[in-house]
Scaffold this motif. Structure first.
Motif, PDB file in Angstrom:
ATOM      1  N   TYR A  76      -9.343   5.960  -4.264  1.00 29.42           N
ATOM      2  CA  TYR A  76     -10.487   5.028  -4.189  1.00 29.42           C
ATOM      3  C   TYR A  76     -10.614   4.394  -2.820  1.00 29.42           C
ATOM      4  O   TYR A  76     -11.702   4.272  -2.269  1.00 29.42           O
ATOM      5  N   SER A  77      -9.485   3.959  -2.227  1.00 29.32           N
ATOM      6  CA  SER A  77      -9.546   3.295  -0.917  1.00 29.32           C
ATOM      7  C   SER A  77      -9.213   4.256   0.227  1.00 29.32           C
ATOM      8  O   SER A  77      -9.559   3.981   1.374  1.00 29.32           O
ATOM      9  N   ASP A  78      -8.498   5.333  -0.080  1.00 25.56           N
ATOM     10  CA  ASP A  78      -7.972   6.239   0.945  1.00 25.56           C
ATOM     11  C   ASP A  78      -7.047   5.498   1.918  1.00 25.56           C
ATOM     12  O   ASP A  78      -6.787   5.959   3.013  1.00 25.56           O
ATOM     13  N   PHE A  79      -6.553   4.332   1.489  1.00 23.20           N
ATOM     14  CA  PHE A  79      -5.617   3.573   2.316  1.00 23.20           C
ATOM     15  C   PHE A  79      -4.228   3.790   1.730  1.00 23.20           C
ATOM     16  O   PHE A  79      -3.954   3.388   0.606  1.00 23.20           O
ATOM     17  N   PHE A  80      -3.384   4.470   2.498  1.00 23.92           N
ATOM     18  CA  PHE A  80      -2.053   4.854   2.003  1.00 23.92           C
ATOM     19  C   PHE A  80      -1.032   3.813   2.453  1.00 23.92           C
ATOM     20  O   PHE A  80      -1.007   3.447   3.635  1.00 23.92           O
ATOM     21  N   VAL A  81      -0.195   3.364   1.519  1.00 24.08           N
ATOM     22  CA  VAL A  81       0.860   2.393   1.859  1.00 24.08           C
ATOM     23  C   VAL A  81       2.184   2.888   1.285  1.00 24.08           C
ATOM     24  O   VAL A  81       2.240   3.416   0.169  1.00 24.08           O
ATOM     25  N   GLY A  82       3.234   2.698   2.066  1.00 25.81           N
ATOM     26  CA  GLY A  82       4.590   3.013   1.597  1.00 25.81           C
ATOM     27  C   GLY A  82       5.508   1.855   1.910  1.00 25.81           C
ATOM     28  O   GLY A  82       5.329   1.156   2.922  1.00 25.81           O
TER      29      GLY A  82
ATOM     30  N   CYS B  36       5.023   3.461  -3.357  1.00 19.68           N
ATOM     31  CA  CYS B  36       3.731   3.692  -2.713  1.00 19.68           C
ATOM     32  C   CYS B  36       2.681   2.967  -3.540  1.00 19.68           C
ATOM     33  O   CYS B  36       2.955   2.555  -4.670  1.00 19.68           O
ATOM     34  N   ASN B  37       1.498   2.804  -2.978  1.00 21.76           N
ATOM     35  CA  ASN B  37       0.430   2.217  -3.786  1.00 21.76           C
ATOM     36  C   ASN B  37      -0.081   3.256  -4.776  1.00 21.76           C
ATOM     37  O   ASN B  37      -0.181   4.448  -4.464  1.00 21.76           O
ATOM     38  N   ILE B  38      -0.355   2.771  -5.972  1.00 22.98           N
ATOM     39  CA  ILE B  38      -0.820   3.636  -7.055  1.00 22.98           C
ATOM     40  C   ILE B  38      -2.103   3.010  -7.590  1.00 22.98           C
ATOM     41  O   ILE B  38      -2.065   1.959  -8.242  1.00 22.98           O
ATOM     42  N   GLU B  39      -3.216   3.650  -7.253  1.00 27.71           N
ATOM     43  CA  GLU B  39      -4.518   3.079  -7.613  1.00 27.71           C
ATOM     44  C   GLU B  39      -4.952   3.531  -9.005  1.00 27.71           C
ATOM     45  O   GLU B  39      -4.347   4.419  -9.616  1.00 27.71           O
ATOM     46  N   ASN B  40      -6.004   2.876  -9.484  1.00 21.83           N
ATOM     47  CA  ASN B  40      -6.506   3.154 -10.823  1.00 21.83           C
ATOM     48  C   ASN B  40      -8.014   2.992 -10.824  1.00 21.83           C
ATOM     49  O   ASN B  40      -8.548   2.145 -10.089  1.00 21.83           O
TER      50      ASN B  40
ATOM     51  N   ALA C  47      -5.940  -2.561 -11.974  1.00 23.02           N
ATOM     52  CA  ALA C  47      -4.688  -1.989 -12.478  1.00 23.02           C
ATOM     53  C   ALA C  47      -3.866  -1.349 -11.360  1.00 23.02           C
ATOM     54  O   ALA C  47      -2.754  -0.866 -11.592  1.00 23.02           O
ATOM     55  N   THR C  48      -4.389  -1.366 -10.154  1.00 23.35           N
ATOM     56  CA  THR C  48      -3.670  -0.814  -8.992  1.00 23.35           C
ATOM     57  C   THR C  48      -2.389  -1.594  -8.734  1.00 23.35           C
ATOM     58  O   THR C  48      -2.358  -2.817  -8.902  1.00 23.35           O
ATOM     59  N   CYS C  49      -1.325  -0.893  -8.321  1.00 19.97           N
ATOM     60  CA  CYS C  49      -0.103  -1.591  -7.898  1.00 19.97           C
ATOM     61  C   CYS C  49       0.182  -1.248  -6.438  1.00 19.97           C
ATOM     62  O   CYS C  49       0.084  -0.097  -6.021  1.00 19.97           O
ATOM     63  N   CYS C  50       0.517  -2.284  -5.672  1.00 21.42           N
ATOM     64  CA  CYS C  50       0.836  -2.119  -4.247  1.00 21.42           C
ATOM     65  C   CYS C  50       2.185  -1.425  -4.069  1.00 21.42           C
ATOM     66  O   CYS C  50       3.061  -1.476  -4.951  1.00 21.42           O
ATOM     67  N   ALA C  51       2.358  -0.845  -2.901  1.00 23.27           N
ATOM     68  CA  ALA C  51       3.591  -0.138  -2.562  1.00 23.27           C
ATOM     69  C   ALA C  51       4.823  -1.045  -2.624  1.00 23.27           C
ATOM     70  O   ALA C  51       5.878  -0.650  -3.120  1.00 23.27           O
ATOM     71  N   GLU C  52       4.688  -2.261  -2.116  1.00 23.71           N
ATOM     72  CA  GLU C  52       5.840  -3.166  -2.032  1.00 23.71           C
ATOM     73  C   GLU C  52       6.344  -3.534  -3.422  1.00 23.71           C
ATOM     74  O   GLU C  52       7.556  -3.557  -3.672  1.00 23.71           O
ATOM     75  N   ARG C  53       5.408  -3.826  -4.335  1.00 23.88           N
ATOM     76  CA  ARG C  53       5.842  -4.177  -5.691  1.00 23.88           C
ATOM     77  C   ARG C  53       6.338  -2.952  -6.446  1.00 23.88           C
ATOM     78  O   ARG C  53       7.252  -3.052  -7.259  1.00 23.88           O
TER      79      ARG C  53
ATOM     80  N   CYS D 246       0.501  -2.717   8.764  1.00 21.99           N
ATOM     81  CA  CYS D 246      -0.021  -3.000   7.429  1.00 21.99           C
ATOM     82  C   CYS D 246       0.717  -4.232   6.925  1.00 21.99           C
ATOM     83  O   CYS D 246       1.920  -4.164   6.624  1.00 21.99           O
ATOM     84  N   ASN D 247       0.034  -5.338   6.877  1.00 20.71           N
ATOM     85  CA  ASN D 247       0.643  -6.570   6.387  1.00 20.71           C
ATOM     86  C   ASN D 247       0.714  -6.564   4.864  1.00 20.71           C
ATOM     87  O   ASN D 247      -0.220  -6.116   4.199  1.00 20.71           O
ATOM     88  N   PRO D 248       1.797  -7.082   4.295  1.00 24.66           N
ATOM     89  CA  PRO D 248       1.875  -7.165   2.834  1.00 24.66           C
ATOM     90  C   PRO D 248       0.891  -8.206   2.295  1.00 24.66           C
ATOM     91  O   PRO D 248       0.693  -9.254   2.920  1.00 24.66           O
ATOM     92  N   CYS D 249       0.297  -7.926   1.157  1.00 18.12           N
ATOM     93  CA  CYS D 249      -0.657  -8.870   0.572  1.00 18.12           C
ATOM     94  C   CYS D 249       0.100 -10.093   0.033  1.00 18.12           C
ATOM     95  O   CYS D 249       1.333 -10.084  -0.116  1.00 18.12           O
TER      96      CYS D 249
ATOM     97  N   VAL E 166       0.233 -11.379  -2.940  1.00 20.02           N
ATOM     98  CA  VAL E 166       0.933 -11.182  -4.220  1.00 20.02           C
ATOM     99  C   VAL E 166       2.294 -10.539  -3.975  1.00 20.02           C
ATOM    100  O   VAL E 166       3.305 -10.938  -4.565  1.00 20.02           O
ATOM    101  N   CYS E 167       2.347  -9.560  -3.090  1.00 20.23           N
ATOM    102  CA  CYS E 167       3.629  -8.898  -2.788  1.00 20.23           C
ATOM    103  C   CYS E 167       4.574  -9.847  -2.061  1.00 20.23           C
ATOM    104  O   CYS E 167       5.789  -9.824  -2.293  1.00 20.23           O
ATOM    105  N   ARG E 168       4.052 -10.694  -1.193  1.00 20.92           N
ATOM    106  CA  ARG E 168       4.908 -11.688  -0.520  1.00 20.92           C
ATOM    107  C   ARG E 168       5.533 -12.600  -1.562  1.00 20.92           C
ATOM    108  O   ARG E 168       6.719 -12.900  -1.535  1.00 20.92           O
TER     109      ARG E 168
END
Ligand code: THU
Length: 138
Positions: free
Chosen positions: A22-28, A42-46, A51-57, A88-91, A93-95
């Motif tokens: 959806y975003s084509d923005f890849f995070v690890g 990694c980020n897992i979109e939905n 329902a997406t989960c960020c890479a850090e979490r 790529c700064n952590p969002c 919620v992940c902080r």
């Protein structure tokens, strides 16, 4: 430092496993435990975006679910289609999620094309919420 470069490499490898149609923005993210293990996420979109989960979490929750609670550092890599441009700064919620298990001095490595920028969690997220008031979690 070799451990930090290894963590950087692990974050980049995890970024390439992002599911981000959806975003084509890849995070690890790569999280190093005090016992020397590395957990990645990694980020897992939905299609239902929230329902997406960020890479850090993803990395943090995988580690905690595997019995880990003590962490040494995290590296985060991200960019459009996995191309590293800037950091790529952590969002927020992940902080906040990291503050549950990591001290303010916890190193946060923001991966760049050339290397990484090193910050601390306390610097990136001062005044985080806690209701533990000195008690430790179970
Ligand atoms: N994303 C992360 O994985 N980590 C962050 O800290 C910020 C954003 C992801 C979520 C979404 O899949 C994509 O980046 C674009 O927001």
């Amino acid at each position: 430092m070799t451990a930090k470069n290894e963590l950087r490499d692990a974050a980049i490898a995890a970024m390439m496993r992002a599911y981000a149609p959806y975003s084509d923005f890849f995070v690890g993210a790569a999280l190093l435990t005090k016992s020397g293990r590395i957990y990645t996420g990694c980020n897992i979109e939905n299609s239902s975006y929230s329902a997406t989960c960020c890479a850090e979490r993803t990395a943090l929750f995988a580690a905690v679910a595997s019995g880990e609670r003590e962490f040494e550092a995290i590296a985060i890599a991200g960019g459009h289609h996995g191309k590293l441009e800037g950091v790529c700064n952590p969002c927020g919620v992940c902080r906040q999620a990291l503050t549950e298990f990591c001290e303010p001095a916890f190193p946060v490595l923001l991966v760049t094309a050339e290397g990484y920028e090193e910050h601390t969690l306390g610097e990136l997220f001062p005044g985080f919420f806690t209701n533990l008031n000195g008690k430790t979690g179970q």
